[in-house]
Design an enzyme around this catalytic site. Sequence first.
Site, PDB file in Angstrom:
ATOM      1  CE  LYS A  84      -1.944   0.090  -3.472  1.00 27.83           C
ATOM      2  NZ  LYS A  84      -3.297   0.427  -3.954  1.00 27.83           N
ATOM      3  CB  THR A  87      -1.254   0.022   1.113  1.00 30.26           C
ATOM      4  OG1 THR A  87      -1.995   1.211   0.992  1.00 30.26           O
ATOM      5  CG2 THR A  87      -0.015  -0.390   2.474  1.00 30.26           C
TER       6      THR A  87
HETATM    7  P1  NAP Z   1      -4.190   9.454  -4.837  1.00 29.25           P
HETATM    8  O1  NAP Z   1      -2.637   8.871  -5.637  1.00 29.25           O
HETATM    9  O2  NAP Z   1      -3.411  10.494  -3.649  1.00 29.25           O
HETATM   10  O3  NAP Z   1      -4.760  10.082  -5.983  1.00 29.25           O
HETATM   11  C1  NAP Z   1      -5.592  11.303  -4.963  1.00 29.25           C
HETATM   12  C2  NAP Z   1      -6.690  12.058  -6.117  1.00 29.25           C
HETATM   13  O4  NAP Z   1      -7.504  12.871  -5.643  1.00 29.25           O
HETATM   14  C3  NAP Z   1      -5.899  12.384  -6.646  1.00 29.25           C
HETATM   15  O5  NAP Z   1      -5.938  12.598  -8.001  1.00 29.25           O
HETATM   16  C4  NAP Z   1      -6.279  14.764  -5.914  1.00 29.25           C
HETATM   17  O6  NAP Z   1      -5.772  15.466  -6.667  1.00 29.25           O
HETATM   18  C5  NAP Z   1      -7.512  14.093  -5.819  1.00 29.25           C
HETATM   19  N1  NAP Z   1      -8.018  15.171  -4.871  1.00 29.25           N
HETATM   20  C6  NAP Z   1      -7.404  15.171  -3.786  1.00 29.25           C
HETATM   21  N2  NAP Z   1      -8.484  16.041  -2.985  1.00 29.25           N
HETATM   22  C7  NAP Z   1      -8.825  16.907  -3.865  1.00 29.25           C
HETATM   23  C8  NAP Z   1     -10.056  17.222  -4.161  1.00 29.25           C
HETATM   24  N3  NAP Z   1     -10.310  18.407  -2.892  1.00 29.25           N
HETATM   25  N4  NAP Z   1     -10.137  18.231  -5.111  1.00 29.25           N
HETATM   26  C9  NAP Z   1     -10.391  16.889  -6.300  1.00 29.25           C
HETATM   27  N5  NAP Z   1      -9.557  16.151  -6.232  1.00 29.25           N
HETATM   28  C10 NAP Z   1      -8.492  15.867  -5.427  1.00 29.25           C
HETATM   29  O7  NAP Z   1      -4.689   8.757  -3.720  1.00 29.25           O
HETATM   30  P2  NAP Z   1      -5.520   6.781  -3.986  1.00 29.25           P
HETATM   31  O8  NAP Z   1      -4.251   5.845  -3.390  1.00 29.25           O
HETATM   32  O9  NAP Z   1      -5.387   7.187  -5.236  1.00 29.25           O
HETATM   33  O10 NAP Z   1      -6.656   6.975  -3.382  1.00 29.25           O
HETATM   34  C11 NAP Z   1      -7.676   7.507  -3.836  1.00 29.25           C
HETATM   35  C12 NAP Z   1      -8.999   7.375  -2.590  1.00 29.25           C
HETATM   36  O11 NAP Z   1      -9.110   6.426  -3.732  1.00 29.25           O
HETATM   37  C13 NAP Z   1      -7.935   7.234  -1.269  1.00 29.25           C
HETATM   38  O12 NAP Z   1      -9.262   7.877  -0.498  1.00 29.25           O
HETATM   39  C14 NAP Z   1      -8.584   5.986  -1.089  1.00 29.25           C
HETATM   40  O13 NAP Z   1      -9.186   5.859   0.492  1.00 29.25           O
HETATM   41  C15 NAP Z   1      -9.147   5.164  -2.040  1.00 29.25           C
HETATM   42  N6  NAP Z   1      -9.347   3.758  -2.011  1.00 29.25           N
HETATM   43  C16 NAP Z   1     -10.012   2.861  -2.169  1.00 29.25           C
HETATM   44  C17 NAP Z   1      -9.869   1.946  -2.103  1.00 29.25           C
HETATM   45  C18 NAP Z   1     -10.515   0.035  -2.340  1.00 29.25           C
HETATM   46  O14 NAP Z   1     -10.612  -1.034  -2.545  1.00 29.25           O
HETATM   47  N7  NAP Z   1     -12.092   0.246  -1.388  1.00 29.25           N
HETATM   48  C19 NAP Z   1      -8.428   0.985  -3.312  1.00 29.25           C
HETATM   49  C20 NAP Z   1      -7.142   1.931  -2.749  1.00 29.25           C
HETATM   50  C21 NAP Z   1      -7.358   3.788  -2.363  1.00 29.25           C
HETATM   51  P3  NAP Z   1      -4.276  15.980  -7.084  1.00 29.25           P
HETATM   52  O15 NAP Z   1      -3.391  14.992  -7.837  1.00 29.25           O
HETATM   53  O16 NAP Z   1      -4.021  17.249  -7.709  1.00 29.25           O
HETATM   54  O17 NAP Z   1      -3.999  16.158  -5.617  1.00 29.25           O
END
Ligand code: NAP
Length: 298
Positions: A73, A69
Site C-alpha cells: 500500500k 493490499t
Molecule cells: P498494521 O499496519 O500491522 O497495524 C496494526 C496496529 O495494531 C499497529 O499499530 C500495532 O502496533 C497494533 N497492534 C497489533 N497487535 C497489538 C496488540 N496486541 N496490542 C496493541 N496494539 C497492537 O495493520 P493494519 O493494516 O493497520 O490492519 C489492522 C487491522 O485492521 C487488521 O486486523 C486488518 O485486517 C484490519 N483492516 C480491516 C479493513 C476492513 O476493510 N475492514 C481494512 C484494513 C484493515 P505495533 O505497530 O506496535 O506493532
Amino acid sequence: MITRITGTTKLLGVIGYPVEHSLSPRMHNAAIAEMGVDYVYLPFPIAPHNLQVAIDGFAAIGVVGFSVTIPHKQAIIPLISEVSSLAQAVGAVNTVVRKDDKWIGTNTDVEGFIAPLLSICNQDWSQTTAVILGNGGAARAVIAGCAQLGCAQIHVIGRNLNKLVAFHESWSNSALFSHLHVHHWDKLPKYIPQANLLVNTTPIGMYPHINEAPLTSEEVKELPSGAIAYDLTYNPNPTKFLKLAQQSQAVTINGLEMLVQQGAAALKIWLERDIVPVDIMRQALIEHLELGVKTHNF
Ligand code: NAP
C-alpha cells in the site's frame, strides 16, 4: 457463480503478498456476475521485489485496475503516475486504475470506513471525540475518515511510544494535526469516557484469537452514553470487543461493511459506474464467512 471468460474479458485484480486469504475476488466477481459485465477479478501474489515488474507487466497486458493490499500500500506510491490527494494524506494507496496510459492511485478505505457511520448516524460530528486503538496502516485511513467527518478531537492509542511519535510527526503537514493526539496504551482508561467513537484498528480479537479484546469489560462500561464502537475486524462477527460494547448499550459496527464499501468504491472507479451491486458484494462475503471458512482479514 461462474464468470464467463471470453477473448474480450478485461482484467481486474488484487496485488498483495500473500494474497491467498483475500476476500476481494469473491466480492468483486459476485458483483461482476450480477452486472453481466465482461471482466474478471483475480488474485495476484506479488513479492515486494517484483512490484515494479508486475506493474509494468499489468500495463503491457492491459489490466484495467487493481486493489492493493499488504505489503504494497505504501510501496506502490512512487511507482505510479498520479496519487490522489486523499491517498497522499493517508500515505497509502489501495486502488489503482489505468487511465490514458497512466496508473492513477487513490484510497477507498476512507470512504469504506465512513460509509457505515453515515448510514447509521446522521449526526453532527463536530462534537465527537474519536479514540483510535492502534497506529498502523488502517489507522491512517480511519484518521482521514474522522477528519472528513469533522470530529473535534482524534486520540490515537498505541503500544510503542517511538512508533507513536513518528506516526504523529507524519501528520505534521496536515490540517488535522492540531486535532490529533497520540498516547501510550497506559493512558487508555483516561480516554474511554470521552470516546464518542471508539475504533479498534489493531488485530486484537481477530480469528483465531476470538476470546481477546482490546478493552476489558470494565473498561468498555466506561464508554459515554450513545458511544459508537467500531471494530475493523470482521472475522469473527461480532468480535469480543463488539459483544462487550453491545452489552454496554453502545452502537456497534464491524469491519465487514468497510470492506464492502471500499470495494464498491473501487469497482465504481474501474467500471466508471455510479452504481454497483453493493448488496450482492456484501452477501457474497457473508455467505463465505458463514460457511465457516476461517480466514484472516485482508
Ligand atoms: P498494521 O499496519 O500491522 O497495524 C496494526 C496496529 O495494531 C499497529 O499499530 C500495532 O502496533 C497494533 N497492534 C497489533 N497487535 C497489538 C496488540 N496486541 N496490542 C496493541 N496494539 C497492537 O495493520 P493494519 O493494516 O493497520 O490492519 C489492522 C487491522 O485492521 C487488521 O486486523 C486488518 O485486517 C484490519 N483492516 C480491516 C479493513 C476492513 O476493510 N475492514 C481494512 C484494513 C484493515 P505495533 O505497530 O506496535 O506493532
